[in-house]
Design a protein around this motif. Sequence first.
Motif, short mmCIF file in Angstrom:
data_model
loop_
_atom_site.label_atom_id
_atom_site.label_comp_id
_atom_site.label_asym_id
_atom_site.label_seq_id
_atom_site.Cartn_x
_atom_site.Cartn_y
_atom_site.Cartn_z
N ALA A 164 0.85 -1.20 0.00
CA ALA A 164 0.00 0.00 0.00
C ALA A 164 0.88 1.26 0.00
O ALA A 164 0.63 2.21 0.73
CB ALA A 164 -0.94 -0.02 1.21
N HIS A 165 1.88 1.24 -0.86
CA HIS A 165 2.88 2.32 -0.84
C HIS A 165 2.30 3.68 -1.18
O HIS A 165 2.67 4.69 -0.60
CB HIS A 165 4.02 1.99 -1.81
N ARG A 166 1.39 3.68 -2.11
CA ARG A 166 0.85 4.98 -2.53
C ARG A 166 0.17 5.70 -1.38
O ARG A 166 0.20 6.91 -1.30
CB ARG A 166 -0.15 4.78 -3.66
N ILE A 167 -0.48 4.90 -0.53
CA ILE A 167 -1.17 5.51 0.62
C ILE A 167 -0.13 6.14 1.54
O ILE A 167 -0.29 7.27 2.01
CB ILE A 167 -2.02 4.45 1.34
N LEU A 168 0.95 5.40 1.79
CA LEU A 168 2.00 5.92 2.69
C LEU A 168 2.74 7.09 2.05
O LEU A 168 3.05 8.08 2.71
CB LEU A 168 2.97 4.79 3.04
N ASP A 169 3.00 6.99 0.74
CA ASP A 169 3.68 8.07 0.04
C ASP A 169 2.90 9.38 0.12
O ASP A 169 3.46 10.46 0.14
CB ASP A 169 3.91 7.72 -1.44
N SER A 170 1.57 9.25 0.12
CA SER A 170 0.72 10.45 0.10
C SER A 170 0.34 10.93 1.49
O SER A 170 -0.38 11.93 1.62
CB SER A 170 -0.58 10.17 -0.67
N ALA A 171 0.76 10.20 2.54
CA ALA A 171 0.37 10.60 3.90
C ALA A 171 0.91 11.99 4.23
O ALA A 171 2.01 12.36 3.81
CB ALA A 171 0.90 9.58 4.90
N VAL A 172 0.14 12.73 4.99
CA VAL A 172 0.55 14.09 5.37
C VAL A 172 0.63 14.18 6.89
O VAL A 172 -0.24 13.66 7.59
CB VAL A 172 -0.48 15.13 4.85
N VAL A 173 1.68 14.81 7.39
CA VAL A 173 1.89 14.91 8.83
C VAL A 173 1.43 16.29 9.33
O VAL A 173 1.66 17.31 8.67
CB VAL A 173 3.37 14.69 9.18
N PHE A 174 0.77 16.29 10.50
CA PHE A 174 0.34 17.53 11.14
C PHE A 174 0.83 17.57 12.59
O PHE A 174 1.10 16.53 13.18
CB PHE A 174 -1.19 17.63 11.13
N ASP A 175 0.90 18.79 13.11
CA ASP A 175 1.32 18.95 14.51
C ASP A 175 0.20 18.68 15.49
O ASP A 175 0.44 18.27 16.62
CB ASP A 175 1.78 20.41 14.76
N SER A 176 -1.00 18.99 15.07
CA SER A 176 -2.11 18.91 16.02
C SER A 176 -3.35 18.37 15.33
O SER A 176 -3.47 18.42 14.10
CB SER A 176 -2.43 20.30 16.57
N VAL A 177 -4.27 17.86 16.13
CA VAL A 177 -5.53 17.37 15.58
C VAL A 177 -6.27 18.52 14.91
O VAL A 177 -6.80 18.37 13.81
CB VAL A 177 -6.40 16.73 16.69
N ALA A 178 -6.26 19.66 15.56
CA ALA A 178 -6.98 20.82 15.00
C ALA A 178 -6.49 21.14 13.59
O ALA A 178 -7.28 21.39 12.69
CB ALA A 178 -6.82 22.02 15.92
N ALA A 179 -5.18 21.09 13.43
CA ALA A 179 -4.62 21.38 12.10
C ALA A 179 -5.00 20.28 11.11
O ALA A 179 -5.31 20.56 9.94
CB ALA A 179 -3.10 21.50 12.20
N ALA A 180 -5.01 19.05 11.60
CA ALA A 180 -5.27 17.93 10.70
C ALA A 180 -6.71 17.89 10.20
O ALA A 180 -6.99 17.31 9.15
CB ALA A 180 -4.94 16.60 11.41
N VAL A 181 -7.63 18.47 10.95
CA VAL A 181 -9.04 18.43 10.54
C VAL A 181 -9.50 19.75 9.94
O VAL A 181 -10.68 19.91 9.62
CB VAL A 181 -9.96 18.04 11.73
N GLY A 182 -8.54 20.66 9.79
CA GLY A 182 -8.89 22.03 9.38
C GLY A 182 -9.76 22.14 8.14
O GLY A 182 -10.70 22.92 8.11
N ASP A 183 -9.48 21.38 7.12
CA ASP A 183 -10.21 21.53 5.86
C ASP A 183 -11.41 20.58 5.75
O ASP A 183 -12.00 20.49 4.67
CB ASP A 183 -9.26 21.30 4.69
N LEU A 184 -11.72 19.89 6.82
CA LEU A 184 -12.82 18.90 6.76
C LEU A 184 -14.13 19.52 7.23
O LEU A 184 -14.14 20.50 7.98
CB LEU A 184 -12.47 17.69 7.64
N HIS A 185 -15.23 18.91 6.79
CA HIS A 185 -16.54 19.40 7.19
C HIS A 185 -17.10 18.65 8.39
O HIS A 185 -17.87 19.19 9.17
CB HIS A 185 -17.52 19.29 6.03
N ARG A 186 -16.77 17.38 8.48
CA ARG A 186 -17.31 16.57 9.58
C ARG A 186 -16.24 15.62 10.08
O ARG A 186 -15.52 15.00 9.28
CB ARG A 186 -18.52 15.75 9.10
N VAL A 187 -16.15 15.52 11.39
CA VAL A 187 -15.13 14.66 11.99
C VAL A 187 -15.76 13.68 12.96
O VAL A 187 -16.61 14.05 13.78
CB VAL A 187 -14.05 15.52 12.71
N PHE A 188 -15.35 12.44 12.84
CA PHE A 188 -15.80 11.37 13.73
C PHE A 188 -14.60 10.91 14.56
O PHE A 188 -13.47 10.87 14.05
CB PHE A 188 -16.31 10.18 12.91
N ALA A 189 -14.84 10.56 15.81
CA ALA A 189 -13.77 10.05 16.66
C ALA A 189 -14.11 8.63 17.09
O ALA A 189 -15.18 8.39 17.64
CB ALA A 189 -13.60 10.94 17.89
#
Lengths: 259, 259
Positions: free
Chosen positions: A66-91
């Motif tokens: 599943a290399h393409r998935i790993l190659d495209s992964a993006v790292v964030f510092d915080s959860v808030a930053a990681a969900v910034g562009d999303l409309h709905r978040v589930f935990a």
Amino acid sequence: MTGRDGGAELEPIEPSPVVILVRPQLAENIGSVARAMGNGGLFHLRIVAPRDGWPQERAWRTGAGAHRILDSAVVFDSVAAAVGDLHRVFATCPRPRHIIKPVLTARGGAAEVVAIGQRGLRCGVLFGPERAGLDNDDIACADSLIRYDLNPGFMSLNLAQAVMVFGYEWWLARQDEQPMRELQTNETVPATKADLDHFMAHLIRECDDSGFLKNEQKRPGMIRNLRHFFNRGEITRQELNTLHGVVSELVRGRKLRPR
Amino acid sequence: MTGRDGGAELEPIEPSPVVILVRPQLAENIGSVARAMGNGGLFHLRIVAPRDGWPQERAWRTGAGAHRILDSAVVFDSVAAAVGDLHRVFATCPRPRHIIKPVLTARGGAAEVVAIGQRGLRCGVLFGPERAGLDNDDIACADSLIRYDLNPGFMSLNLAQAVMVFGYEWWLARQDEQPMRELQTNETVPATKADLDHFMAHLIRECDDSGFLKNEQKRPGMIRNLRHFFNRGEITRQELNTLHGVVSELVRGRKLRPR
């Protein structure tokens, strides 16, 4: 249940939700998550503050292609930053405490993710670190909780397996109808009932000949039982040919012998 | 989604199907399977010809507390021996070829396992080795196939995740248990796989004796086809008795005749 196929061609199936790993500890687990994502047709991976940094070669080793998935992964510092562009978040979270938010099963959550995606909105699903799970601050970034319906006596769920169950439900939720039962067609040719009858006649003839059905009273019931048995499920022509061969060969000795 | 809880108290939830790992390679994977089984409420584990022998300490290390499942695991030499006392066997298998057997989804399969269990019959589910999956001889020991509905572009499914998806569906299926779908009517007693094996041995012996299987190259495939055929659906003891009688009578002529 294995075989390395198609990893190279993995592509996003849109609209597809973002898997967000929060503070994952082991790179091996991130690789296993990517593999599970591939199984479920998921593609977008975000990693919040991975303990050992990123990228880590070990992840690619457990990713099983599943290399393409790993190659495209993006790292964030915080959860808030990681969900910034999303409309709905589930935990995902086994035992929410002191929190009032909608709680969905994996199946219900996946259905909602699909419905939201169909409206052109972007969804993400948070998965907590291996040991501790999501903390209250993480969960505060989510709109709804997903709690898996599993054995409450043994909730220790591996990270990749948590992603697997969600991906599996998401894959199913995308499909309108789910066939419960299909039959293989392939190159094998299913026998018709006439083919089967032809074999039954052969079998009964030989059984009569050998004396097996000589009890006139029991004969109809015995034939019925045989017919029941051979009518259970689909038979291929090939199988019938084999059965014809078996019967013919088994009786050959008697035929050679003058009666 | 983690936390070590309750492993020590894991107990079978009856009727619960047997998970059968066929020729698993890595002990770590067997441990991960046990953990996934605990998550889904499964308990009975059988291991056919594990590559590195058994027990292996590494399994207990990845089992995350599912020790009781590993402690109770039973090792067998062959698939036939491992399914001997079972009434119905399912084989998980991504791409069945040249085989006509009922194919169920994980959800459909789990529902059937629950329904069969309610009738007091014992079920098992076969999972193949990590790389190659189940071979045709393994599959010939099963009545039905289970094919997971997942991304066909990336079917490389980790062993523990395959068990996880099944366990998850089994756990859910138990909750919408229907009142019994079929009742055992009259005095028919379903045969176990060992009963069936006994018949197969009888049939093969006579086929050998008659020369039907004399082509050494074709012999394994022909036997597999016969096994496939007789493993299709449920057989009663009475039917097996009838089939024993048929074979015995058909060959009687040859036996009487000096060869």
